[in-house]
Enzyme design. Structure first.
Site, short mmCIF file in Angstrom:
data_model
loop_
_atom_site.label_atom_id
_atom_site.label_comp_id
_atom_site.label_asym_id
_atom_site.label_seq_id
_atom_site.Cartn_x
_atom_site.Cartn_y
_atom_site.Cartn_z
N ASP A 1 38.21 26.72 45.98
CA ASP A 1 37.01 27.57 46.00
C ASP A 1 35.78 26.71 46.28
O ASP A 1 35.59 25.65 45.66
CB ASP A 1 36.88 28.26 44.64
CG ASP A 1 35.90 29.42 44.65
OD1 ASP A 1 34.87 29.32 45.36
OD2 ASP A 1 36.15 30.41 43.95
N TYR B 1 35.76 37.40 42.51
CA TYR B 1 36.79 38.21 41.87
C TYR B 1 36.76 39.63 42.42
O TYR B 1 35.71 40.28 42.45
CB TYR B 1 36.60 38.23 40.36
CG TYR B 1 37.58 39.09 39.62
CD1 TYR B 1 38.87 38.64 39.37
CD2 TYR B 1 37.24 40.37 39.19
CE1 TYR B 1 39.79 39.42 38.70
CE2 TYR B 1 38.15 41.17 38.52
CZ TYR B 1 39.43 40.70 38.28
OH TYR B 1 40.35 41.48 37.62
N GLU C 1 45.19 43.78 46.76
CA GLU C 1 46.13 44.64 46.03
C GLU C 1 46.55 45.87 46.84
O GLU C 1 47.30 46.70 46.34
CB GLU C 1 45.54 45.05 44.68
CG GLU C 1 45.40 43.85 43.74
CD GLU C 1 44.92 44.23 42.35
OE1 GLU C 1 44.35 45.33 42.20
OE2 GLU C 1 45.12 43.42 41.43
N ARG D 1 39.91 39.87 31.04
CA ARG D 1 40.04 40.95 32.04
C ARG D 1 41.36 41.71 31.86
O ARG D 1 42.07 42.01 32.81
CB ARG D 1 39.96 40.39 33.47
CG ARG D 1 38.58 39.83 33.83
CD ARG D 1 38.48 39.63 35.33
NE ARG D 1 37.16 39.14 35.73
CZ ARG D 1 36.90 37.88 36.05
NH1 ARG D 1 37.87 36.99 36.03
NH2 ARG D 1 35.69 37.52 36.42
#
Length: 427
Positions: free
Chosen positions: A142, A174, A312, A359
């Site tokens: 990152d 995120y 996803e 989370r």
């Protein structure tokens, strides 16, 4: 002192404290109700018997395992050690396995995409665990990672011909498109590799393998031979908010997040039916080449740029198209890619998290070790050695012993952790 080792005096201190507090805690551990693992850091080197007791879920071991003091240097110091060490020292001290352990594994090379941004101490456990000389590894760092962190990872990668840093790196947000883009960047590099890899799998820096390289190869060669593994289902109603309006990434002054706009999204290109599933996968090389070249894949990627958590839906959606290489149009959630304890699955797929949730995902604690090693999954997520170092240390040792026990070649001393090698040679 080796990169991961403890000093002899530190080890003796840990053992001494363990014995003293074991007596005290065995008297008092149940006076005030069940023991709950706290935030106390643990030491980084353990007797084999303590790890065995933890895997068996013995209450006394759970208590003792949480009272040692931290012996590993902080990540910043680890980075300095790596930068100052030569490659032969790093390969030896981090116990990298330098030869294929079986002909079966040598004939079925794998590719890995590892996206990381923090916790160097976890990365230097993960990479030696998944490393095999016949495989190939793309590491995506990152862009917002600390400078020394990136330098240390690059230094470690430079010691191997089959480990490289992604040629293009993202500032990952995120649930943003940047996370998906990071995988695509690595795929573009991996298809240029000289390694004839069969499947590619993606990991993050808080993952750890539950199956050995040989077991993974056998799993992929079996039910998933020449097919893609992307668990998921047609997009549920409660997930449609992710793709009904446009989202934007915000990155400024160390803060980053995704937020919705009022702009409505158009329908999917080519009337593609949208699926929802895990962001983790095992994909064939033919499928990856399709992703990078087919117009449908390119158009869906462009359409996904302003959606929420596109990783996803992207992989699983493409893998349900019938004419795509290695596709599984009728698949559902099957496929043991990742063991995760979700908060909303308490009492359904697991009995609770002995660490803590971030989370809504469990950061594994000592009481989760038995569940982890009983899991049928290839990998598990998430681990945090800065909170629960005994969890990762014990898993690391148990995993390495299983790897070496399944080897079909002569073993080298440096492949063992020193305490385990001493036990082996003594017997």
């Amino acid at each position: 002192m080796s990169v991961l080792g403890c000093t002899k005096s530190g080890f003796m201190l840990c053992v001494g404290l363990s014995i003293i507090l074991l007596v005290v805690n065995n008297i008092n551990q149940f006076k005030n109700g069940p023991y709950i693992e706290g935030e106390i850091k643990e030491c980084g080197f353990y007797p084999r018997e303590l790890c065995t007791a933890l895997f068996d879920g013995k209450p006394a071991a759970l208590v003792v395992g949480n009272i040692c003091q931290e012996a590993l240097p902080p990540s910043r110091e680890e980075g300095a050690v790596i930068l100052q060490s030569n490659c032969s020292t790093l390969i030896h001290d981090l116990h990298f396995i330098t030869k294929p352990l079986s002909e079966e594994e040598a004939d079925y090379p794998l590719a890995y995409i590892v996206t990381i941004h923090k916790q160097l101490n976890m990365f230097i456990k993960l990479l030696p665990a998944i490393y095999a000389p016949q495989n190939v590894y793309c590491i995506h760092i990152d862009q917002k990672s600390p400078k020394m962190y990136g330098q240390a990872v690059q230094r470690l990668a430079s010691c191997f011909k089959n480990v490289f840093i992604a040629s293009r790196q993202e500032t990952v947000v995120y649930a943003g498109f940047s996370r998906l883009r990071a995988d695509i960047n690595c795929m573009e590099d991996l298809v240029q590799s000289n390694v004839s890899w069969k499947h590619v799998m993606n990991l993050c820096g808080q993952d750890f393998p539950m199956k050995t390289n040989r077991e993974i190869v056998q799993y992929l060669k079996g039910k998933w031979n020449r097919r893609n593994l992307t668990p998921g289902v047609i997009q549920p109603l409660h997930m449609r908010y992710r793709t009904q309006v446009a989202y934007k990434e915000f990155v400024h002054m160390g803060k980053s997040y995704v937020y919705p706009t009022t702009q409505a999204k158009s329908s999917t290109p080519h009337n593609i039916t949208l699926y929802f599933g895990t962001a983790y996968y095992a994909l064939t090389k033919d499928f990856v080449e399709f992703v990078l070249t087919d117009q449908r894949a390119k158009d869906l990627l462009e359409w996904s740029k302003d959606t929420y958590s596109p990783d996803e839906h992207y992989w699983v959606t493409l893998n349900r198209i019938k004419d795509v290489p290695g596709s599984t149009p009728d698949a559902g959630w099957e496929g043991n890619i990742r063991a995760v304890k979700w908060r909303d699955q308490e009492g359904i797929s697991h009995s609770g998290c002995s660490g803590h949730y971030v989370r809504d995902i469990c950061i594994y604690g000592l009481g989760d070790l038995r569940w982890l090693i009983d899991s049928p999954h290839l990998f598990a997520n998430k681990f945090d050695p800065s909170h629960y170092s005994l969890v990762t240390d014990c898993l690391e040792r148990q995993y390495r012993l299983r790897v070496l026990e399944g080897a079909k070649v002569p073993l080298e001393e440096s492949w063992y952790f020193q305490d385990e090698y001493a036990i082996k040679t003594f017997h």
